[in-house]
Design an enzyme around this catalytic site. Structure first.
Site, PDB file in Angstrom:
ATOM      1  CB  CYS A   1      -0.890  -0.022   1.243  1.00 21.43           C
ATOM      2  SG  CYS A   1      -2.031   1.342   1.357  1.00 21.43           S
ATOM      3  N   PRO A   2       0.594   2.162  -0.846  1.00 20.18           N
ATOM      4  CG  PRO A   2       0.601   4.419  -1.621  1.00 20.18           C
ATOM      5  CD  PRO A   2       1.389   3.408  -0.779  1.00 20.18           C
TER       6      PRO A   2
END
Length: 76
Positions: free
Chosen positions: A14-15
């Site tokens: 993430c992201p």
């Protein structure tokens, strides 16, 4: 399923998976289907939330061993 683009973000966290699918979606026509592959377990929460926020359709999300595979249809 008739997949327009396959996005493999295995090894990224993430992201990155959401940023990569967002980048691909911008250049596709409405109705196109994208397959997203990730090893980030956060995708289970992130992809449905992103689809809800953007209006894209989460067709399916499944776990395959240590990977997560999601199919998203572009809104429009």
């Amino acid at each position: 399923m008739d997949i327009a683009v396959r996005v493999d973000t295995s090894g990224a966290y993430c992201p990155v998976p959401i940023l990569e699918i967002a980048k691909v979606m911008r250049r596709l026509p409405a109705g196109a289907l994208v397959e997203l592959i990730s090893t980030d377990r956060g995708l289970e929460a992130d992809l449905p939330a992103w689809c809800e926020a953007t209006g894209h359709e989460l067709v399916r999300l499944e776990r395959r061993g240590t990977s997560y595979v999601g199919w998203v249809r572009k809104a429009g």
